[in-house]
Design a protein around this motif. Sequence first.
Motif, short mmCIF file in Angstrom:
data_model
loop_
_atom_site.label_atom_id
_atom_site.label_comp_id
_atom_site.label_asym_id
_atom_site.label_seq_id
_atom_site.Cartn_x
_atom_site.Cartn_y
_atom_site.Cartn_z
N ASP A 26 120.94 -32.86 97.98
CA ASP A 26 121.61 -32.03 96.98
C ASP A 26 122.98 -31.62 97.54
OD1 ASP A 26 120.72 -30.19 94.40
OD2 ASP A 26 122.26 -29.26 95.67
N ASP A 36 126.13 -29.52 98.33
CA ASP A 36 126.21 -28.07 98.54
C ASP A 36 127.31 -27.44 97.69
OD1 ASP A 36 124.18 -28.27 100.38
OD2 ASP A 36 125.56 -28.64 102.05
N HIS A 37 126.99 -26.34 97.07
CA HIS A 37 127.95 -25.55 96.26
C HIS A 37 128.74 -26.42 95.29
CE1 HIS A 37 126.89 -22.14 98.60
NE2 HIS A 37 127.37 -22.64 99.73
N PHE A 38 128.08 -27.29 94.66
CA PHE A 38 128.77 -28.21 93.76
C PHE A 38 129.31 -27.48 92.53
CE2 PHE A 38 128.89 -31.99 90.87
CZ PHE A 38 129.82 -32.69 91.60
N ARG A 79 130.65 -24.53 92.46
CA ARG A 79 131.96 -23.96 92.82
C ARG A 79 133.02 -25.06 92.76
NH1 ARG A 79 131.16 -21.24 98.51
NH2 ARG A 79 129.18 -20.25 98.05
N ASN A 130 132.99 -27.78 90.95
CA ASN A 130 133.26 -28.09 89.54
C ASN A 130 134.16 -27.03 88.92
OD1 ASN A 130 132.22 -30.43 88.53
ND2 ASN A 130 130.20 -29.62 88.10
N GLY A 150 134.49 -33.39 89.71
CA GLY A 150 133.08 -33.39 90.12
C GLY A 150 132.47 -34.77 89.91
N ASP A 151 132.81 -35.37 88.78
CA ASP A 151 132.31 -36.73 88.50
C ASP A 151 132.80 -37.72 89.56
OD1 ASP A 151 130.99 -35.83 86.35
OD2 ASP A 151 132.27 -36.77 84.82
N ARG A 210 119.55 -41.15 91.08
CA ARG A 210 120.11 -39.83 90.71
C ARG A 210 119.00 -39.09 89.97
NH1 ARG A 210 125.09 -38.49 86.76
NH2 ARG A 210 125.30 -36.30 87.30
N GLU A 270 123.51 -33.02 90.52
CA GLU A 270 124.06 -33.48 91.81
C GLU A 270 122.94 -33.69 92.81
OE1 GLU A 270 122.86 -30.54 91.46
OE2 GLU A 270 123.81 -29.53 93.17
N ARG A 325 122.54 -24.79 104.60
CA ARG A 325 123.09 -26.03 103.99
C ARG A 325 123.65 -27.01 105.05
NH1 ARG A 325 123.82 -22.02 100.35
NH2 ARG A 325 123.19 -22.47 98.21
#
Length: 563
Positions: free
Chosen positions: A281, A283-285, A287, A289, A297-298, A320, A324, A399
């Motif tokens: 996963d 981390d802090h995705f 934030r 985005n 992000g993509d 997937r 994320e 993380r």
Amino acid sequence: MDMKTLVAVGIMMALASTLSMATTLLTRRVYPGFGYWTFGVLCRTLGSLLFLFRDQLSLWLTIILANTLLLADIILIGRGVRVFRDQHHPNHSSIEIAALLSFIALFIWLTIVVPDTKMRILLWCVYSSAFMSWAIFILLTRRPAWFGSGDQFLALALIFLVLATFIRIGYTAFFEGLLPDLMVASGQAVFIVINIGMTLLIVLGQIIMNAQRIEYDYCLVQQELERDIAERKYLETQLREETIRDPLTGLFNRRYLNESLQREFSRCQRNGGSLIIAMLDLDHFKRFNDSYGHDAGDAVLRAVGELLQHSLRREDIVCRYGGEEITMILSETTLAVAAARLDGVRHALTCLRVRHQDQELPPISASIGLAAVESIDLTPNTVLARADVALYRAKQNGRNRIEVNATDFNITEPSKTAFIRLILRDCFLSGHMLIDHQHQQLFDDANQLLDLILNERPDAAEVNLLLDKMMRDLIQHFRDEEQVLIAIGYPGLVEHAILHYSLINQSVVLVEQFRAGSLAISSLLEFLAHDAIVKHILNEDRKFFGHLQNFPTSEKIDNFQCQ
Ligand SMILES: Nc1nc2c(ncn2[C@@H]2O[C@H](COP(=O)(O)OP(=O)(O)OP(=O)(O)O)[C@@H](O)[C@H]2O)c(=O)[nH]1
């Protein structure tokens, strides 16, 4: 043979030809033009038949109609060729009719008004050779895709007949007058024989042409079918890919994960193999985005997908799971090795630099949870849940790290020892005390390094100390081994020493890279444990094991026990 017998033979042949053409016409697939050829050979049969009754029937029938029918045969051969080749135009019919009518008129004149056999023969020769030349021209110059030996066969028969007709013209116009009557008749008989023989060849050529075109069309249909099948297969594969792939990252989707997990789980239970599930996963995705936008992000997700696909083995399944979160199924490996490998992936992710709209995005990191299928797992979902627990713990513990499910980790402890025992099975022992002892020492070093990596917080100083020791042990072992090989006079000594030199060089470079932060510890361990130790013993050292057997044991020990 007199003229009548010859004509009778000709009639038999023409009749046989008519029958074979008519049978083909009625029972086989034929192309346009074939009907004209059949009708033509029928005209030839009837014309020849009328010749036979020259003394019984009137001149109108036995000379005028008979020759008209023979010329009609030649005209129909030409028309058949043009129609068969799709080269026939309406104005060609006018030429044919005009020629036939003028021929009839002149023949009536030369039979009834001013009877002249010689002129009639010449007239027939001129008209027939003109139409045959036209047919040859079409046959040889307008070559379709299905052009083959049948076309050449028909053209050759017609060329031969034209040449014979030219000779007949010369013979009739210039030499006949010089010969006695009996020889004149024999001369004309030769040309009649040639005509008869050519009828058969012409019919044969026409049948072959038709058959070859059928074969050509059949090949076309077959190719079309094969193209259709290939296209359908491609579409099916595409469709299948679409149903199992995630469009953004190109990784497999959750549906494929469920299918594969069930399949691999059953296989693992059936064959007793190993199966590792890893959940990754970012981390802090959120934030990420929020700060750089969904498109950025993509772009990151795409880059992560690509990195994972390239970092893992072909047989590993990367899916997937959603958002994320990525799930990996790793088979035929141990938890310890998988952990080391995924730690390399985690490290590579931190080094990944993604550009989006000409802007470099900040570094990313990921947390990974790992679990192996064990006997306590009754369904694939339990192991998935345990990997998820490990992932949750990785998040909780700060993380950018790997966590192995605690139950599994304890269970895998013996498998780490098994890894070592496997390499040092009896058949891999050299029988030389020092060499076997040093090999064991190197495995112990590798194992200690592995333990350190799998430690929750590996101490950098400790790792560096262990690496120094491992390098010292490796260099010392290679030196001692070379001394042993010199003592036993091993013929492959030089090549072996070069291999040692190359392995030491590569190890030094990789250790430096690791210390400079550009190489993951898992990659370094993989080289040291696998390439420099295990693979080298199995592939290279075993070559001299046989030579050691002839070396007296006392010497083996006495010479090296103090080193
Ligand atoms: N760009 C992009 N974002 C996605 C996609 N799918 C999910 N996300 C985002 O991923 C983020 C996931 O956030 P969280 O589950 O809260 O977790 P996080 O921010 O990564 O934090 P931790 O997992 O706790 O480290 C959300 O903002 C989702 O909108 C996607 O296909 N594209």
